[in-house]
Design a protein around this motif. Structure first.
Motif, short mmCIF file in Angstrom:
data_model
loop_
_atom_site.label_atom_id
_atom_site.label_comp_id
_atom_site.label_asym_id
_atom_site.label_seq_id
_atom_site.Cartn_x
_atom_site.Cartn_y
_atom_site.Cartn_z
N TRP A 1 50.91 90.39 41.92
CA TRP A 1 50.96 90.74 40.50
C TRP A 1 50.53 89.52 39.67
CZ3 TRP A 1 51.71 95.65 38.94
CH2 TRP A 1 52.25 96.53 39.87
N PRO A 2 50.04 89.73 38.43
CA PRO A 2 49.64 88.57 37.62
C PRO A 2 50.78 87.55 37.42
CG PRO A 2 48.82 90.58 36.65
CD PRO A 2 49.71 91.00 37.78
N ASP A 3 52.03 88.00 37.48
CA ASP A 3 53.18 87.09 37.36
C ASP A 3 53.38 86.26 38.62
OD1 ASP A 3 53.99 87.75 34.87
OD2 ASP A 3 55.47 89.25 35.50
N GLY A 4 52.96 86.80 39.77
CA GLY A 4 53.18 86.13 41.05
C GLY A 4 53.30 87.17 42.14
N PRO A 5 53.22 86.75 43.40
CA PRO A 5 53.25 87.72 44.51
C PRO A 5 54.64 88.30 44.77
CG PRO A 5 53.11 85.48 45.35
CD PRO A 5 53.05 85.37 43.87
#
Ligand SMILES: Cc1cc2nc3c(=O)[nH]c(=O)nc-3n(C[C@H](O)[C@H](O)[C@H](O)COP(=O)(O)OP(=O)(O)OC[C@H]3O[C@@H](n4cnc5c(N)ncnc54)[C@H](O)[C@@H]3O)c2cc1C
Length: 406
Positions: free
Chosen positions: A209-213
């Motif tokens: 995800w753009p926030d992190g995996p």
């Protein structure tokens, strides 16, 4: 306070999985080993975490002789599904890519460490001091002196080699004045376990995800261990959500893949960092596991690297001992450093690259990663290369025969 003294060939500071793996790999070797652990056996094993273990880690445990006690109690996955957020085109890594029965395993900390502890209790050349505290470390030309306090008693240990396996905030590394190079990420990880209702439980998911995996790792009993990465403030807010809202968010981020979810452990928060120690060895000193390096949890690499460090160091020490070399000599220890430092650097760099390229909404990065995923889906040699790189099969593999017996 009275001080007693004893001698041994090596002292391992830190009886976590990596330190215990090294001790177990040196069983029946003729080398006398003392393991110093800060916590009691039970407290050291009580950590709430599960790890993705690579087939190579399984192979190392098998050669040591502990795998048959671990394997029945852990999750096994036959596929890894990698996706860019909820984009429908996913990359599927399958067992045929590696020609193995499983692509990897998911083991709880307690399962692995308790198996190693039980195994080591039967090794006559290995002694534990725990709970125990290091009070001083002195390195000399021909030996090292470790001062340790156990149950209010001071002991002095004279040894040829000290191994720092004492984790990310290593006291051994600190006392030796060895610096690290790296950085803290803008992200934290929330880890927890859930029960689910999906019909299959042999697929590991890595959703970027753009926030992190977010990693979803199958455990026995229709459970999964989840490592959810997000910027610090968001991760903190997620951790504080009440259970129904937490599960609603989780269902969204897992794409409803797992059906109805139930939390089975308290969500825990870890800030993410990356570093590599400037030196892995000095005369009479070697660092292994998180004491030597730390990487982004993406791809479940950290412990696997530490297990390979332990097996590689064991091999170097066993070969040196067979040739009657001094196992604490820097030229012997450099063989281990040359072997492991570069391999670890490659994995640290690759996980950092993946995190940076996926954890954003920047259009050129999005185009680049979608192209990369298309390449992975289309060209099986590239998919196999990435899989072998991330499972340690691209590096120099410890000779497991040597670990079985010299
Ligand atoms: C959120 C998260 C998820 C992760 N997921 C994965 C994964 O899926 N797969 C994977 O391979 N890795 C994973 N990792 C990385 C993994 O947790 C570490 O790489 C691994 O635990 C390192 O093991 P270690 O034995 O080197 O250190 P530790 O596990 O920290 O063990 C160190 C031991 O030394 C003891 N100790 C500390 N100081 C002293 C002292 N002064 N004296 C004596 N004893 C001492 C401690 O009590 C402990 O028992 C993850 C990490 C995080 C943060």
């Amino acid at each position: 306070m009275q001080t007693t003294s004893q001698e041994c060939d090596l002292v391992i500071v830190g009886g976590g999985i990596v330190g215990a793996t090294l001790a177990a790999a040196l069983k029946d070797s003729g080398l006398s080993v003392i393991v110093i652990e800060l916590l009691s056996f039970d407290r050291a094993a009580a950590r709430e975490r599960a790890y993705a273990l690579s087939p190579l880690s399984g192979q190392i445990f098998q050669s040591i002789g502990v795998w048959q006690n671990i394997l029945p109690h852990i999750g096994k996955y036959r596929q890894i599904h990698l996706s860019d957020a909820d984009a429908p085109r996913i990359v599927k890594f399958q067992t045929v890519d590696l020609d193995k029965e499983f692509l990897g395993y998911v083991a709880e900390h307690k399962t692995v460490l308790q198996s190693l502890q039980k195994y080591l209790a039967r090794c006559t050349n290995v002694k534990w001091l725990c709970p125990a505290k290091i009070c001083g470390l002195t390195y000399r030309a021909s030996d090292a002196i470790v001062e340790v306090e156990v149950a209010g008693q001071k002991q002095q240990l004279r040894t040829k080699l000290v191994v720092g396996a004492d984790g990310v905030r290593s006291q051994v590394r600190h006392l030796a004045g060895i610096e690290t190079r790296g950085w803290k990420y803008w992200q934290s990880c929330i880890t927890f376990t859930i029960k689910h209702q999906a019909s299959r439980n042999d697929i590991a998911f890595e959703r970027f995800w753009p926030d992190g995996p977010m990693a979803v790792l199958p455990l026995p009993g229709n459970r999964c261990h989840i490592v959810w990465t997000a910027p610090h403030a968001k991760a903190e807010a997620i951790q504080k959500l009440d259970e129904p809202e937490f599960l609603t968010q989780l269902e969204y981020y897992t794409g409803g893949l797992l059906g109805k979810l139930e939390l089975t452990s308290e969500p825990l928060l870890f800030p993410v960092e990356l570093f590599q120690s400037r030196h892995y060895v000095r005369s009479r000193l070697a660092l292994i596991g998180d004491a030597a390096h730390r990487c982004h949890p993406l791809g479940g690499q950290g412990l696997n690297l530490g297990i390979r460090d332990a097996a590689a160091l064991a091999q170097v020490l066993l070969e040196a001992d067979r040739l009657r070399e001094d196992i604490g000599n820097q030229s012997v220890l450099k063989r281990y450093e040359r072997w492991r430092k570069r391999e670890n650097f490659t994995i640290l760099g690759f996980t950092d690259f993946l995190d940076r390229i996926f954890s954003n909404n920047w259009l050129p990065a999005l185009i680049f990663r979608r192209f990369g995923l298309w390449l992975l889906r289309t060209f099986s040699p590239l998919r196999i290369f990435v899989l072998e790189l991330m499972t340690g099969l691209k590096g120099r593999i410890p000779q497991t025969k040597i670990l079985q017996k010299i």
